[in-house]
Enzyme design. Structure first.
Site, PDB file in Angstrom:
ATOM      1  N   ASN A 116       1.068  -1.060  -0.061  1.00 49.68           N
ATOM      2  CA  ASN A 116       0.002  -0.125  -0.238  1.00 49.68           C
ATOM      3  C   ASN A 116       0.815   1.201   0.072  1.00 49.68           C
ATOM      4  O   ASN A 116       0.598   2.204  -0.961  1.00 49.68           O
ATOM      5  CB  ASN A 116      -0.912  -0.335   1.084  1.00 49.68           C
ATOM      6  CG  ASN A 116      -2.296   1.185   1.247  1.00 49.68           C
ATOM      7  OD1 ASN A 116      -2.363   1.330   0.146  1.00 49.68           O
ATOM      8  ND2 ASN A 116      -2.392   1.773   2.326  1.00 49.68           N
ATOM      9  N   VAL A 125      -5.408   4.895  -7.683  1.00 43.95           N
ATOM     10  CA  VAL A 125      -5.498   4.240  -6.510  1.00 43.95           C
ATOM     11  C   VAL A 125      -5.573   4.267  -4.996  1.00 43.95           C
ATOM     12  O   VAL A 125      -5.005   4.804  -4.827  1.00 43.95           O
ATOM     13  CB  VAL A 125      -4.258   2.443  -7.003  1.00 43.95           C
ATOM     14  CG1 VAL A 125      -4.396   1.954  -6.192  1.00 43.95           C
ATOM     15  CG2 VAL A 125      -3.850   2.846  -8.751  1.00 43.95           C
ATOM     16  N   PRO A 126      -6.904   4.481  -4.347  1.00 42.81           N
ATOM     17  CA  PRO A 126      -7.401   4.997  -3.396  1.00 42.81           C
ATOM     18  C   PRO A 126      -6.386   4.475  -2.095  1.00 42.81           C
ATOM     19  O   PRO A 126      -7.307   4.282  -0.992  1.00 42.81           O
ATOM     20  CB  PRO A 126      -9.394   4.778  -3.562  1.00 42.81           C
ATOM     21  CG  PRO A 126      -9.314   3.653  -3.575  1.00 42.81           C
ATOM     22  CD  PRO A 126      -7.923   3.352  -5.215  1.00 42.81           C
ATOM     23  N   CYS A 127      -5.316   4.194  -2.064  1.00 42.92           N
ATOM     24  CA  CYS A 127      -4.804   3.755  -1.044  1.00 42.92           C
ATOM     25  C   CYS A 127      -5.505   4.224   0.681  1.00 42.92           C
ATOM     26  O   CYS A 127      -4.733   4.845   1.486  1.00 42.92           O
ATOM     27  CB  CYS A 127      -2.530   4.442  -0.642  1.00 42.92           C
ATOM     28  SG  CYS A 127      -2.461   5.231  -1.360  1.00 42.92           S
ATOM     29  N   HIS A 128      -5.625   5.588   0.551  1.00 41.77           N
ATOM     30  CA  HIS A 128      -5.877   6.695   1.113  1.00 41.77           C
ATOM     31  C   HIS A 128      -6.774   5.597   2.175  1.00 41.77           C
ATOM     32  O   HIS A 128      -7.361   6.073   3.176  1.00 41.77           O
ATOM     33  CB  HIS A 128      -5.850   8.649   0.837  1.00 41.77           C
ATOM     34  CG  HIS A 128      -7.284   8.016  -0.218  1.00 41.77           C
ATOM     35  ND1 HIS A 128      -6.951   7.972  -1.592  1.00 41.77           N
ATOM     36  CD2 HIS A 128      -8.735   8.862   0.653  1.00 41.77           C
ATOM     37  CE1 HIS A 128      -8.502   8.489  -1.751  1.00 41.77           C
ATOM     38  NE2 HIS A 128      -9.051   8.239  -1.203  1.00 41.77           N
TER      39      HIS A 128
END
Length: 160
Positions: A116, A125-128
């Site tokens: 991540n 690419v929503p790593c949050h």
């Protein structure tokens, strides 16, 4: 051939990077694991029209799912994690453990966290959207303040 451009966002300047015209990087200022600038290629905004339009719509609250072609460079495990990240719905979160379980390896929470953190295309690419067990905000290459702000924005609780 790589190219890059810089755009403004509510979260600070973003660097977009393309590899043969396909988005392969979105980096925030001061981001951990950000590649050296000299690897981004020449500055040219021409390959980024669609990405810039979709990011603008996202930041205006009009877009909830990106439909861009991406080129994700990483190990098979990393790409598997990044694929799972793209499945987390807008405004929702998942824990590292939930992602590890979804990947078929419930003991791989730390490995999921490492993958991540190496996500080369933040926001899109929503790593949050990945949080610690119990809802704690942990680790974010762009900084925990940005992570909190992105999550608040998606939940409709942002105070801009």
């Amino acid at each position: 051939m790589k190219q890059h451009t810089l755009i403004d966002s509510p979260y600070g300047p973003l660097t977009l990077v393309a590899d043969d015209g396909v988005l392969c990087g979105l980096y925030m200022a001061g981001q951990r694991h950000r590649p050296p600038e000299e690897t981004f290629g020449e500055r040219d905004a021409s390959p980024f029209g669609e990405a810039m339009e979709q990011l603008k719509a996202y930041f205006e609250g009009e877009l909830r799912e990106f439909t861009l072609e991406l080129r994700l460079h990483g190990t098979p495990f990393q790409r598997g994690v990044w694929d799972r990240l793209r499945r987390i719905p807008y405004g929702e979160t998942r824990s590292y453990g939930e992602l590890a379980t979804a990947l078929g390896n419930p003991g791989a929470s730390r490995a999921v966290g490492l993958a991540n953190g190496r996500n080369p295309i933040g926001i899109i690419v929503p790593c949050h959207r990945v949080i610690g067990t119990g809802g704690s905000l942990t680790g974010y290459g762009g900084g925990l303040d940005r992570k909190r702000r992105l999550l608040d924005f998606e939940r409709g609780t942002a105070l801009f």
